[in-house]
Write an enzyme that holds these catalytic residues in place. Sequence first.
Site, short mmCIF file in Angstrom:
data_model
loop_
_atom_site.label_atom_id
_atom_site.label_comp_id
_atom_site.label_asym_id
_atom_site.label_seq_id
_atom_site.Cartn_x
_atom_site.Cartn_y
_atom_site.Cartn_z
N GLU A 1 -3.22 6.16 -3.23
CA GLU A 1 -2.82 5.22 -2.15
C GLU A 1 -3.48 5.56 -0.82
O GLU A 1 -2.80 5.68 0.22
CB GLU A 1 -1.29 5.21 -2.01
CG GLU A 1 -0.59 4.64 -3.22
CD GLU A 1 0.89 4.37 -3.03
OE1 GLU A 1 1.49 4.81 -2.03
OE2 GLU A 1 1.47 3.72 -3.93
N GLU B 1 1.26 2.75 -10.97
CA GLU B 1 2.64 2.89 -10.46
C GLU B 1 3.26 1.51 -10.48
O GLU B 1 2.76 0.59 -9.82
CB GLU B 1 2.66 3.44 -9.03
CG GLU B 1 2.35 4.91 -8.94
CD GLU B 1 2.58 5.49 -7.55
OE1 GLU B 1 3.51 5.06 -6.86
OE2 GLU B 1 1.80 6.38 -7.18
O1 AHR Z 1 6.42 6.82 -6.91
C1 AHR Z 1 6.87 7.14 -5.62
C2 AHR Z 1 5.77 7.04 -4.58
O2 AHR Z 1 5.39 5.69 -4.45
C3 AHR Z 1 4.47 7.74 -4.89
O3 AHR Z 1 4.47 9.07 -4.50
C4 AHR Z 1 3.48 6.97 -4.07
O4 AHR Z 1 2.19 6.98 -4.62
C5 AHR Z 1 4.07 5.58 -3.96
O5 AHR Z 1 4.08 5.12 -2.66
#
Ligand code: AHR
Length: 504
Positions: free
Chosen positions: A173, A292
């Site tokens: 990210e 994610e």
């Molecule tokens: O999954 C929780 C968080 O969400 C992770 O650390 C990050 O990559 C995202 O913003």
Amino acid sequence: MRTARFTLDPAFQVGPVRRRTFGSFVEHLGRCVYTGIHDPQHPSADEDGFREDVIALTRELGVSTVRYPGGNFVSGYRWEDGVGPQEDRPTRLDLAWHSSDPNTVGVDEFMRWAHKAGVEPMMAVNLGTRGVQEALDLLEYCNVPSGSHFSDYRVANGATDPHRITMWCLGNEMDGPWQIGHKTPYEYGRLAAETARAMRLIDPDLELVVCGSSSSDMPTFGEWERIVLTETYEHVDYISAHAYYWEEDDDLASFLASAVNMDAFIEDVTATADQVRAAGRHSKRINISFDEWNVWYQKRAESKPPTGDDWPVAPVLLEDRYTVADAVVVGSLLISLLRHTDRVHAASLAQLVNVIAPIMTEPGGRIWKQTIFHPFAQASNLAKGVVLRPVISAPTYDTARFGEVPVVDGVATYDEESGEITVFAVNRSETEVQTLEIDVRNGATRLIEATSYSHDDPRWTATADDDTTVVPRVNDTATTTGRILSLELPPVSWNVVRLGRAEA
Ligand code: AHR
């Protein structure tokens, strides 16, 4: 009662069912690692301190890949802290989650756990506070058999065989202003390209994931992908996508339609990647690692990290308790991932244990399944062969966030070998049973099994005391007329229908 129809034909193929679609994520965050996968005091702990009950549920969930060690955590991580003798490992401040990490678990421990859990590792390198050299050092440590400084160090630490990790994430990210070492797309794109190019000098067969936007709501979404891919195109294989959904303002109708957003997100990233391909006269295609995704109530207190002088080890963080409606949304997101199997080549449910997770543990105590465990386990275990695109005709309903949305959504898979077709479908209506007619064009009309996951109260939540009141149950409403199989889908439900060839 209203009627939806899926027309299925084995010729309507999107692409293969990819095992990597059913990945998950273990971050050094809250109690995911410490008191999650690793809890030496627990009665089921093995010789490495890993909870065997967690390993058993990870297997039951059908997890294929596990991304590690972050997440936001990785952008400040020094991997060297987590290898070598335990007594020499430093405790470090984790700035991403305002916690302390004793480094009891590091790369070698994670790899032992991955082996025991039967999952493929997906390793992330720190491109926040670190750069090309540290990524190369970690790769050398993990993948070079022996005969060099870091590979011999691994062997000396007891890992005689190389870890042979194929999938690597180039940071996490990096578009997010919250990220340690946050970068502009040009800064990140150059760094990712040089890191990827150098990593391939050690191991040309790596599969590399460059960071896309951390959500489609980011103001830079689209431009970020375009610039980063322009800088990195020939050096990487995948671009990441991240998306979290939650019910806002008691608007269950819109929440249940969250997959509309995921569909559009995937299609927009694909279009951008293909535009960069055309502009750069590239021949290969860049596919998506949706590494994610989940339901996550980000505004709740559980998601607020500690502050001030409080830097606890393994605090309770992001421990969302999921409802039946959340599980139906997770099921619909799985449908979205599957129907884009032509371009989504990997995905990771974030996360695996305790932190926005399907599996919950008590430190030293009980383990239990959250509601979202069920759709994931069924999809992972039953989706086989190729993904079919059903032609869907369904009534629609109006949502504040997405406009008119089909009440019933779904996808199917077809296993040529066994002839079995599996249909995954959600009913998004809050009040009405929907009749689903499945018109199968290859004669696979013999019902093997139909199950539904629903409850009169869509906000029912599993707990350590009761995680079995709501589980997928046999749906006995199915009837067959000719080649049409009809069944009733309860309101707010996730449904799985398995069909086989008619018996001779
Ligand atoms: O999954 C929780 C968080 O969400 C992770 O650390 C990050 O990559 C995202 O913003």
